[in-house]
Design an enzyme around this catalytic site. Structure first.
Site, PDB file in Angstrom:
ATOM      1  N   ASN A   1      17.478   7.824   3.968  1.00 49.10           N
ATOM      2  CA  ASN A   1      18.677   7.543   4.871  1.00 49.10           C
ATOM      3  C   ASN A   1      19.925   8.048   4.441  1.00 49.10           C
ATOM      4  O   ASN A   1      20.372   7.103   3.599  1.00 49.10           O
ATOM      5  CB  ASN A   1      18.578   6.316   5.637  1.00 49.10           C
ATOM      6  CG  ASN A   1      19.387   6.487   7.390  1.00 49.10           C
ATOM      7  OD1 ASN A   1      20.007   7.149   7.271  1.00 49.10           O
ATOM      8  ND2 ASN A   1      19.134   5.418   7.799  1.00 49.10           N
TER       9      ASN A   1
ATOM     10  N   GLU B   1      29.995   4.869   6.628  1.00 50.58           N
ATOM     11  CA  GLU B   1      29.654   3.394   7.118  1.00 50.58           C
ATOM     12  C   GLU B   1      29.672   2.751   5.808  1.00 50.58           C
ATOM     13  O   GLU B   1      29.339   1.484   5.688  1.00 50.58           O
ATOM     14  CB  GLU B   1      28.792   3.232   8.026  1.00 50.58           C
ATOM     15  CG  GLU B   1      27.457   3.775   7.723  1.00 50.58           C
ATOM     16  CD  GLU B   1      26.340   3.469   8.836  1.00 50.58           C
ATOM     17  OE1 GLU B   1      26.105   2.219   9.080  1.00 50.58           O
ATOM     18  OE2 GLU B   1      25.730   4.190   9.476  1.00 50.58           O
TER      19      GLU B   1
ATOM     20  N   LYS C   1       8.129   8.880  16.512  1.00 48.42           N
ATOM     21  CA  LYS C   1       8.242   8.181  17.783  1.00 48.42           C
ATOM     22  C   LYS C   1       9.200   9.022  18.717  1.00 48.42           C
ATOM     23  O   LYS C   1       8.962   9.101  19.755  1.00 48.42           O
ATOM     24  CB  LYS C   1       8.745   6.896  17.606  1.00 48.42           C
ATOM     25  CG  LYS C   1       7.483   5.932  16.805  1.00 48.42           C
ATOM     26  CD  LYS C   1       8.195   4.599  16.410  1.00 48.42           C
ATOM     27  CE  LYS C   1       7.644   3.824  15.294  1.00 48.42           C
ATOM     28  NZ  LYS C   1       6.116   3.685  15.387  1.00 48.42           N
TER      29      LYS C   1
ATOM     30  N   CYS D   1      25.836   5.914  12.112  1.00 47.75           N
ATOM     31  CA  CYS D   1      25.279   7.030  11.696  1.00 47.75           C
ATOM     32  C   CYS D   1      25.814   8.156  12.823  1.00 47.75           C
ATOM     33  O   CYS D   1      25.749   9.345  12.265  1.00 47.75           O
ATOM     34  CB  CYS D   1      23.727   7.152  11.592  1.00 47.75           C
ATOM     35  SG  CYS D   1      23.179   5.782  10.729  1.00 47.75           S
TER      36      CYS D   1
ATOM     37  N   THR E   1      14.187   2.195   3.149  1.00 47.71           N
ATOM     38  CA  THR E   1      14.786   3.522   3.933  1.00 47.71           C
ATOM     39  C   THR E   1      16.056   3.726   3.150  1.00 47.71           C
ATOM     40  O   THR E   1      16.922   4.381   3.926  1.00 47.71           O
ATOM     41  CB  THR E   1      14.721   3.176   5.343  1.00 47.71           C
ATOM     42  OG1 THR E   1      15.549   1.919   5.604  1.00 47.71           O
ATOM     43  CG2 THR E   1      13.459   2.702   5.912  1.00 47.71           C
TER      44      THR E   1
ATOM     45  N   SER F   1      15.907  -2.409  16.123  1.00 48.42           N
ATOM     46  CA  SER F   1      16.905  -1.119  16.124  1.00 48.42           C
ATOM     47  C   SER F   1      16.079   0.158  16.341  1.00 48.42           C
ATOM     48  O   SER F   1      16.814   1.093  17.009  1.00 48.42           O
ATOM     49  CB  SER F   1      17.313  -1.139  14.526  1.00 48.42           C
ATOM     50  OG  SER F   1      16.282  -0.621  13.669  1.00 48.42           O
TER      51      SER F   1
ATOM     52  N   ASP G   1       0.876  -1.114   0.030  1.00 52.38           N
ATOM     53  CA  ASP G   1       0.062   0.154   0.015  1.00 52.38           C
ATOM     54  C   ASP G   1       0.928   1.234   0.058  1.00 52.38           C
ATOM     55  O   ASP G   1       1.819   1.191   0.881  1.00 52.38           O
ATOM     56  CB  ASP G   1      -0.934  -0.123   1.298  1.00 52.38           C
ATOM     57  CG  ASP G   1      -1.958   1.003   1.477  1.00 52.38           C
ATOM     58  OD1 ASP G   1      -1.530   1.959   0.625  1.00 52.38           O
ATOM     59  OD2 ASP G   1      -2.641   1.144   2.118  1.00 52.38           O
TER      60      ASP G   1
ATOM     61  N   HIS H   1      18.613  12.601  14.087  1.00 52.69           N
ATOM     62  CA  HIS H   1      18.932  11.333  13.308  1.00 52.69           C
ATOM     63  C   HIS H   1      17.608  10.964  12.563  1.00 52.69           C
ATOM     64  O   HIS H   1      16.666  10.596  13.302  1.00 52.69           O
ATOM     65  CB  HIS H   1      19.695  10.287  13.717  1.00 52.69           C
ATOM     66  CG  HIS H   1      19.639   8.893  13.117  1.00 52.69           C
ATOM     67  ND1 HIS H   1      20.203   9.326  11.728  1.00 52.69           N
ATOM     68  CD2 HIS H   1      19.674   7.800  13.081  1.00 52.69           C
ATOM     69  CE1 HIS H   1      20.423   8.167  10.991  1.00 52.69           C
ATOM     70  NE2 HIS H   1      19.956   7.268  11.615  1.00 52.69           N
TER      71      HIS H   1
HETATM   72  P1  HMG Z   1       8.513  -2.642   7.625  1.00 52.44           P
HETATM   73  O1  HMG Z   1       8.238  -4.077   8.063  1.00 52.44           O
HETATM   74  O2  HMG Z   1       8.814  -2.715   6.213  1.00 52.44           O
HETATM   75  O3  HMG Z   1       7.585  -1.982   7.769  1.00 52.44           O
HETATM   76  O4  HMG Z   1       9.750  -2.369   8.467  1.00 52.44           O
HETATM   77  P2  HMG Z   1       6.224  -1.965   8.912  1.00 52.44           P
HETATM   78  O5  HMG Z   1       5.109  -2.916   8.510  1.00 52.44           O
HETATM   79  O6  HMG Z   1       6.736  -2.060  10.308  1.00 52.44           O
HETATM   80  O7  HMG Z   1       5.402  -0.495   8.641  1.00 52.44           O
HETATM   81  C1  HMG Z   1       6.207   0.726   8.942  1.00 52.44           C
HETATM   82  C2  HMG Z   1       5.456   1.640   9.452  1.00 52.44           C
HETATM   83  O8  HMG Z   1       4.358   2.043   8.275  1.00 52.44           O
HETATM   84  C3  HMG Z   1       4.457   1.071  10.651  1.00 52.44           C
HETATM   85  O9  HMG Z   1       4.178   2.228  11.301  1.00 52.44           O
HETATM   86  C4  HMG Z   1       3.235   0.761  10.049  1.00 52.44           C
HETATM   87  O10 HMG Z   1       2.161   0.800  11.058  1.00 52.44           O
HETATM   88  C5  HMG Z   1       3.059   1.811   8.760  1.00 52.44           C
HETATM   89  P3  HMG Z   1       4.488   2.331  13.030  1.00 52.44           P
HETATM   90  O11 HMG Z   1       3.390   1.209  13.510  1.00 52.44           O
HETATM   91  O12 HMG Z   1       5.817   1.875  13.144  1.00 52.44           O
HETATM   92  O13 HMG Z   1       4.281   3.430  13.410  1.00 52.44           O
HETATM   93  N1  HMG Z   1       2.092   1.423   7.913  1.00 52.44           N
HETATM   94  C6  HMG Z   1       0.946   2.007   7.368  1.00 52.44           C
HETATM   95  N2  HMG Z   1       0.655   3.109   7.707  1.00 52.44           N
HETATM   96  C7  HMG Z   1      -0.443   3.655   6.944  1.00 52.44           C
HETATM   97  N3  HMG Z   1      -1.099   3.009   5.743  1.00 52.44           N
HETATM   98  C8  HMG Z   1      -0.706   1.905   5.735  1.00 52.44           C
HETATM   99  C9  HMG Z   1       0.422   1.104   6.363  1.00 52.44           C
HETATM  100  N4  HMG Z   1       1.091   0.119   6.379  1.00 52.44           N
HETATM  101  C10 HMG Z   1       2.088   0.219   7.124  1.00 52.44           C
HETATM  102  N5  HMG Z   1      -1.099   1.299   4.658  1.00 52.44           N
HETATM  103  C11 HMG Z   1      11.368  -0.729   9.308  1.00 52.44           C
HETATM  104  C12 HMG Z   1      10.017  -0.920   8.740  1.00 52.44           C
HETATM  105  C13 HMG Z   1      11.831   0.592   9.615  1.00 52.44           C
HETATM  106  C14 HMG Z   1      11.671  -1.815  10.429  1.00 52.44           C
HETATM  107  C15 HMG Z   1      12.383  -1.488   7.875  1.00 52.44           C
HETATM  108  O14 HMG Z   1      12.250  -0.577   6.907  1.00 52.44           O
HETATM  109  C16 HMG Z   1      13.800  -1.327   8.328  1.00 52.44           C
HETATM  110  O15 HMG Z   1      14.211  -2.509   8.785  1.00 52.44           O
HETATM  111  N6  HMG Z   1      14.664  -0.408   8.348  1.00 52.44           N
HETATM  112  C17 HMG Z   1      16.025  -0.211   8.744  1.00 52.44           C
HETATM  113  C18 HMG Z   1      16.347  -0.105   9.908  1.00 52.44           C
HETATM  114  C19 HMG Z   1      16.134   1.266  10.596  1.00 52.44           C
HETATM  115  O16 HMG Z   1      16.024   2.146   9.701  1.00 52.44           O
HETATM  116  N7  HMG Z   1      15.783   1.445  11.731  1.00 52.44           N
HETATM  117  C20 HMG Z   1      15.680   2.532  12.580  1.00 52.44           C
HETATM  118  C21 HMG Z   1      16.350   2.914  13.818  1.00 52.44           C
HETATM  119  S1  HMG Z   1      18.020   2.427  13.691  1.00 52.44           S
HETATM  120  C22 HMG Z   1      18.939   3.682  12.921  1.00 52.44           C
HETATM  121  O17 HMG Z   1      18.306   4.734  12.867  1.00 52.44           O
HETATM  122  C23 HMG Z   1      20.206   3.592  12.609  1.00 52.44           C
HETATM  123  C24 HMG Z   1      20.293   3.669  11.135  1.00 52.44           C
HETATM  124  O18 HMG Z   1      20.295   4.910  10.440  1.00 52.44           O
HETATM  125  C25 HMG Z   1      21.918   2.805  10.768  1.00 52.44           C
HETATM  126  C26 HMG Z   1      23.129   3.407  11.569  1.00 52.44           C
HETATM  127  O19 HMG Z   1      22.913   3.830  12.546  1.00 52.44           O
HETATM  128  O20 HMG Z   1      23.917   3.180  10.694  1.00 52.44           O
HETATM  129  C27 HMG Z   1      19.406   2.576  10.610  1.00 52.44           C
END
Ligand code: HMG
Length: 446
Positions: free
Chosen positions: A328, A83, A253, A120, A163, A211, A31, A244
């Site tokens: 990102n 990184e 959040k 990051c 992302t 994460s 979606d 970040h």
């Molecule tokens: P996912 O499984 O693709 O997505 O993982 P999801 O199903 O959790 O959905 C994401 C959000 O969209 C959720 O919101 C859903 O509810 C919503 P939340 O419940 O969390 O508030 N959603 C919708 N909203 C409206 N209409 C819809 C709909 N469908 C879903 N139809 C995830 C998402 C971020 C986990 C994934 O993309 C991921 O693993 N990303 C990489 C890790 C990451 O970015 N982590 C962030 C924290 S760690 C960090 O920031 C460090 C980093 O930058 C690295 C570094 O430091 O080097 C990553």
């Protein structure tokens, strides 16, 4: 004490873009609202075939040096935070210095060069190193060039694919800065975590949901640590709070947690008490689980209040204006959040000089850092010199099939992919291939 901080900034975005709701989501049978409303991203930026962390970093730094009339003689230090490095010995800063030396026809032999790694948060740590070097009086009147550059690609099919992003931020750290003065006070939240890592592999191993929890926990600790050396913060202390931003949904959040923390024991909590009750206190609950559940309920209610929404729209939303369209950028991510906020203030004719920012940096593995910044008199002119919108608008819009090819072409395991460049280089550094010792080669294209 002479102020030290960020004097000038520049960005360089990867020259390709992928539209997440319109191109990526349908191909994944998802979606589009997951991207528009949930994750909060419209586009990811990607490097064209002749781009990498060196070209993006060098191009941002060249723009910065030219715009500010600097020569290599003015720079005493080049720190690169990344990184996405491709060499375990020779730092990316040496490649970038090599590019800049070609262009400026002068050398950086006198400059201390290095590479910083802590996911990051390394971009902010490099600013820290530059700040400390200047404060220690070791800079001999020279400024530091800090470059945060990354190609944030995930393995195809990994949830992190949603992302991705690629780009560089160049920052000049100096005395009497034009943009922001950095506070001496800083707070840390740091712990050995295995939420996101790349153990000698190109694409990260990620526990995505965890994460996000780790991000919030370390950020909360950093806020408390900052307050222990600075002051008890109030939500209205800051014009903007750049976090970040791996994706805007993460910042939503973090901002809610921050607001709850900063509004506790203030007139905001009193005003909201009639509508949503007071914040739960630990000593009111016999079990930790009961306390946590009460906090979750309070946060759900807080999110819907007019006070919170107005604060979010004023202090947080403007920080997301660039990130929403690039994804990102890892080490550069918090720094584009700062630029987005200042750009928004300039576009809305807000007088920011003297106002404060609270900057929340984070790196997986994991560490959060919090410090404050004071906006300086020259901020408007510096921000007016940026061409962020022009760069974003000029990107080539990829189809899903083209995106797959671009991803493959940057995947070290795929070898060389037979595909043409999507854009033409114009007055910039480009990657041209490998030398006899497997070093990467670059040249400037007019
Ligand atoms: P996912 O499984 O693709 O997505 O993982 P999801 O199903 O959790 O959905 C994401 C959000 O969209 C959720 O919101 C859903 O509810 C919503 P939340 O419940 O969390 O508030 N959603 C919708 N909203 C409206 N209409 C819809 C709909 N469908 C879903 N139809 C995830 C998402 C971020 C986990 C994934 O993309 C991921 O693993 N990303 C990489 C890790 C990451 O970015 N982590 C962030 C924290 S760690 C960090 O920031 C460090 C980093 O930058 C690295 C570094 O430091 O080097 C990553």
């Amino acid at each position: 004490m002479t102020p030290v901080g960020i004097d000038a900034v520049e960005i360089w975005t990867g020259k390709l873009q992928l539209n997440l709701p319109e191109t990526f989501a349908p191909a994944k049978d998802e979606d589009p609202d997951k991207y528009r409303k949930g994750i909060g991203l419209e586009h990811s930026s990607f490097p064209d075939l002749y781009e990498d962390i060196v070209t993006m970093g060098a191009n941002a730094a060249k723009r910065l040096m030219e715009r500010r009339g600097l020569t290599p003689e003015d720079i005493g230090r080049i720190d690169v935070a990344t990184e996405s490095a491709f060499d375990n010995s020779k730092p990316v800063s040496t490649y970038i210095a090599g590019c800049l030396e070609q262009y400026f026809e002068a050398d950086f032999r006198h400059a201390n060069k290095g590479e910083r790694k802590f996911a990051c948060v390394a971009g902010t740590q490099s600013i820290d190193d530059a700040y400390n070097w200047i404060r220690a009086g070791r800079n001999r009147g020279r400024a530091a060039l800090v470059i945060a550059t990354d190609t944030a690609l995930y393995a195809r099919g990994d949830p992190g694919e949603a992302t991705q992003g690629a780009g560089a931020v160049a920052m000049l750290v100096d005395e009497n800065p034009d943009l922001v003065e950095i506070s001496t006070e800083q707070g840390y939240g740091s712990m050995d975590e295995t939420d996101f890592l790349k153990p000698n592999q190109q694409f990260p191993s990620v526990d995505g949901k965890r994460s996000m929890q780790v991000y919030l926990s370390r950020m909360r600790e950093a806020v408390e640590d900052f307050e222990s050396v600075a002051w008890d913060m109030h939500p209205d202390d800051f014009a903007y709070i750049p976090f970040h931003t791996p994706f805007p949904g993460m910042v939503r959040k973090a901002a809610l947690l921050g607001y709850r923390h900063m509004s506790r024991d203030t007139e905001i909590e009193d005003e909201l008490a009639g509508e949503i009750g007071r914040q739960p206190r630990r000593d009111e609950y016999t079990s930790w689980d009961g306390y946590e559940e009460a906090i979750r309920d309070y946060m759900d209610d807080l999110k819907g209040t007019d006070q919170y929404r107005a604060w979010y729209d004023k202090a947080i939303e403007p920080t997301l204006g660039i990130s929403r369209h690039v994804g990102n950028w890892y080490t550069g991510s918090v720094h584009i959040a700062r630029i987005a906020a200042l750009k928004y203030a300039a576009a809305n004719d807000r007088d920011l000089a003297g106002e404060k920012l609270l900057v929340g940096s984070y790196g997986s593995g994991a560490q959060a850092e919090i410090h404050a910044e004071t906006v300086q008199e020259g901020w408007r002119e510096e921000i007016a010199g940026l061409n962020v919108d022009a760069q974003l608008d000029a990107r080539y819009d990829l189809s899903f099939e083209e995106y797959e090819t671009v991803h493959d072409s940057h995947n070290y395991d795929k070898g060389s992919v037979d595909v043409e460049e999507f854009t033409s280089p114009d007055d910039e550094f480009v990657f041209t291939g490998w030398g006899r010792m497997n070093e990467r080669k670059y040249e400037y294209v007019e």
